[in-house]
Design a protein around this motif. Structure first.
Motif, PDB file in Angstrom:
ATOM      1  N   HIS A   1      38.355  17.099  -1.501  1.00  0.00           N
ATOM      2  CA  HIS A   1      37.964  18.495  -1.388  1.00  0.00           C
ATOM      3  C   HIS A   1      36.496  18.593  -1.001  1.00  0.00           C
ATOM      4  O   HIS A   1      35.648  17.951  -1.599  1.00  0.00           O
ATOM      5  CB  HIS A   1      38.183  19.216  -2.716  1.00  0.00           C
ATOM      6  N   PRO A   2      36.192  19.416  -0.018  1.00  0.00           N
ATOM      7  CA  PRO A   2      34.789  19.593   0.376  1.00  0.00           C
ATOM      8  C   PRO A   2      34.047  20.490  -0.615  1.00  0.00           C
ATOM      9  O   PRO A   2      34.655  21.252  -1.358  1.00  0.00           O
ATOM     10  CB  PRO A   2      34.891  20.279   1.741  1.00  0.00           C
ATOM     11  N   ARG A   3      32.749  20.405  -0.609  1.00  0.00           N
ATOM     12  CA  ARG A   3      31.936  21.247  -1.473  1.00  0.00           C
ATOM     13  C   ARG A   3      31.783  22.659  -0.928  1.00  0.00           C
ATOM     14  O   ARG A   3      31.455  23.570  -1.656  1.00  0.00           O
ATOM     15  CB  ARG A   3      30.523  20.664  -1.597  1.00  0.00           C
ATOM     16  N   TRP A   4      31.951  22.817   0.366  1.00  0.00           N
ATOM     17  CA  TRP A   4      31.554  24.047   1.031  1.00  0.00           C
ATOM     18  C   TRP A   4      32.723  24.949   1.375  1.00  0.00           C
ATOM     19  O   TRP A   4      32.659  25.712   2.328  1.00  0.00           O
ATOM     20  CB  TRP A   4      30.754  23.715   2.280  1.00  0.00           C
ATOM     21  N   SER A   5      33.786  24.881   0.642  1.00  0.00           N
ATOM     22  CA  SER A   5      34.910  25.783   0.866  1.00  0.00           C
ATOM     23  C   SER A   5      35.837  25.736  -0.334  1.00  0.00           C
ATOM     24  O   SER A   5      35.711  24.889  -1.199  1.00  0.00           O
ATOM     25  CB  SER A   5      35.687  25.391   2.123  1.00  0.00           C
ATOM     26  N   ILE A   6      36.762  26.662  -0.349  1.00  0.00           N
ATOM     27  CA  ILE A   6      37.840  26.641  -1.322  1.00  0.00           C
ATOM     28  C   ILE A   6      39.082  26.386  -0.488  1.00  0.00           C
ATOM     29  O   ILE A   6      39.602  27.303   0.147  1.00  0.00           O
ATOM     30  CB  ILE A   6      37.942  27.975  -2.082  1.00  0.00           C
ATOM     31  N   HIS A   7      39.491  25.147  -0.420  1.00  0.00           N
ATOM     32  CA  HIS A   7      40.502  24.697   0.523  1.00  0.00           C
ATOM     33  C   HIS A   7      40.037  25.136   1.917  1.00  0.00           C
ATOM     34  O   HIS A   7      38.901  24.887   2.273  1.00  0.00           O
ATOM     35  CB  HIS A   7      41.887  25.204   0.135  1.00  0.00           C
ATOM     36  N   ALA A   8      40.850  25.799   2.693  1.00  0.00           N
ATOM     37  CA  ALA A   8      40.411  26.205   4.032  1.00  0.00           C
ATOM     38  C   ALA A   8      39.724  27.567   4.030  1.00  0.00           C
ATOM     39  O   ALA A   8      39.139  27.959   5.024  1.00  0.00           O
ATOM     40  CB  ALA A   8      41.609  26.236   4.989  1.00  0.00           C
ATOM     41  N   VAL A   9      39.769  28.262   2.900  1.00  0.00           N
ATOM     42  CA  VAL A   9      39.145  29.569   2.843  1.00  0.00           C
ATOM     43  C   VAL A   9      37.630  29.407   2.916  1.00  0.00           C
ATOM     44  O   VAL A   9      37.059  28.606   2.208  1.00  0.00           O
ATOM     45  CB  VAL A   9      39.557  30.311   1.551  1.00  0.00           C
ATOM     46  N   TRP A  10      37.018  30.144   3.759  1.00  0.00           N
ATOM     47  CA  TRP A  10      35.569  30.145   3.975  1.00  0.00           C
ATOM     48  C   TRP A  10      35.070  28.888   4.684  1.00  0.00           C
ATOM     49  O   TRP A  10      33.883  28.690   4.826  1.00  0.00           O
ATOM     50  CB  TRP A  10      34.783  30.351   2.686  1.00  0.00           C
ATOM     51  N   ARG A  11      35.941  28.014   5.149  1.00  0.00           N
ATOM     52  CA  ARG A  11      35.498  26.791   5.824  1.00  0.00           C
ATOM     53  C   ARG A  11      34.800  27.113   7.145  1.00  0.00           C
ATOM     54  O   ARG A  11      33.999  26.346   7.619  1.00  0.00           O
ATOM     55  CB  ARG A  11      36.702  25.877   6.072  1.00  0.00           C
ATOM     56  N   ASP A  12      35.102  28.278   7.712  1.00  0.00           N
ATOM     57  CA  ASP A  12      34.480  28.644   8.976  1.00  0.00           C
ATOM     58  C   ASP A  12      33.409  29.727   8.817  1.00  0.00           C
ATOM     59  O   ASP A  12      32.919  30.276   9.786  1.00  0.00           O
ATOM     60  CB  ASP A  12      35.530  29.101   9.981  1.00  0.00           C
ATOM     61  N   SER A  13      33.031  30.033   7.587  1.00  0.00           N
ATOM     62  CA  SER A  13      31.983  31.020   7.336  1.00  0.00           C
ATOM     63  C   SER A  13      30.637  30.470   7.802  1.00  0.00           C
ATOM     64  O   SER A  13      30.258  29.346   7.466  1.00  0.00           O
ATOM     65  CB  SER A  13      31.924  31.336   5.837  1.00  0.00           C
ATOM     66  N   ILE A  14      29.901  31.269   8.566  1.00  0.00           N
ATOM     67  CA  ILE A  14      28.596  30.828   9.075  1.00  0.00           C
ATOM     68  C   ILE A  14      27.677  30.424   7.927  1.00  0.00           C
ATOM     69  O   ILE A  14      26.989  29.410   7.988  1.00  0.00           O
ATOM     70  CB  ILE A  14      27.945  31.931   9.939  1.00  0.00           C
ATOM     71  N   SER A  15      27.661  31.211   6.863  1.00  0.00           N
ATOM     72  CA  SER A  15      26.803  30.884   5.716  1.00  0.00           C
ATOM     73  C   SER A  15      27.158  29.532   5.121  1.00  0.00           C
ATOM     74  O   SER A  15      26.278  28.743   4.783  1.00  0.00           O
ATOM     75  CB  SER A  15      26.934  31.964   4.637  1.00  0.00           C
ATOM     76  N   MET A  16      28.456  29.264   4.988  1.00  0.00           N
ATOM     77  CA  MET A  16      28.883  27.993   4.420  1.00  0.00           C
ATOM     78  C   MET A  16      28.648  26.837   5.383  1.00  0.00           C
ATOM     79  O   MET A  16      28.266  25.744   4.972  1.00  0.00           O
ATOM     80  CB  MET A  16      30.358  28.067   4.022  1.00  0.00           C
ATOM     81  N   LEU A  17      28.861  27.068   6.668  1.00  0.00           N
ATOM     82  CA  LEU A  17      28.649  26.006   7.647  1.00  0.00           C
ATOM     83  C   LEU A  17      27.186  25.591   7.713  1.00  0.00           C
ATOM     84  O   LEU A  17      26.868  24.443   8.027  1.00  0.00           O
ATOM     85  CB  LEU A  17      29.147  26.435   9.028  1.00  0.00           C
TER      86      LEU A  17
END
Length: 160
Positions: free
Chosen positions: A21-37
């Motif tokens: 699991h990545p630190r910067w998302s909740i599964h695929a949710v928010w994985r493409d958010s500019i803030s998170m990226l």
């Protein structure tokens, strides 16, 4: 109890791709958010140890092609001294459209879905708009990694 070597999932290749699991998302949710990226590399990357990268003349940030008997994918590489020789990590939850080509890490996994997701009523089996999709089983998948040529890397950067 005794040690049993993992099966050669994907073929007889020197590197083992694991995930998590990545630190910067909740599964695929928010994985493409500019803030998170902005908190990481801004796009998909495969993590390699310095020894394996040096053996393949790969530097941090290079475009690479990972492949095995099942398929291939293209991504950037991140060098990390925390990995053992022979280990690579590709955290899950990157969406297919975030890769610069039609290839993504699901292409190298022999099983198209995680068998656990076949349990009755699992929502991932009813994919709809903005809903999840079955995740590939990336644990202990054997791969090889090569650096893309300068021309290939420029083409990938132009589409990323």
């Amino acid at each position: 109890p005794r040690y049993k070597a993992p099966p050669l999932i994907g073929g007889d290749y020197p590197l083992m791709m694991t995930g998590g699991h990545p630190r910067w998302s909740i599964h695929a949710v928010w994985r493409d958010s500019i803030s998170m990226l902005r908190l990481n590399r801004g796009g998909p990357y495969l993590i390699m140890g310095p020894e394996d990268a040096k053996d393949r003349e790969i530097e941090d940030g290079d475009w690479i092609r990972a492949f095995n008997d099942v398929g291939k994918f293209v991504a950037r590489v991140k060098i990390s001294p925390t990995l053992m020789p022979g280990q690579t990590i590709m955290y899950h939850a990157w969406e297919n459209y975030q890769f610069p080509s039609e290839q993504n890490p699901r292409r190298v996994t022999p099983s198209p879905i995680n068998p656990v997701e076949l349990a009755g009523g699992h929502p991932h089996l009813k994919v709809g708009f903005l809903e999840g999709q079955p995740g590939g089983f990336d644990r202990d998948t054997r791969i090889e990694v090569v650096r893309l040529s300068d021309e290939e890397a420029q083409a990938m950067a132009a589409t990323a």
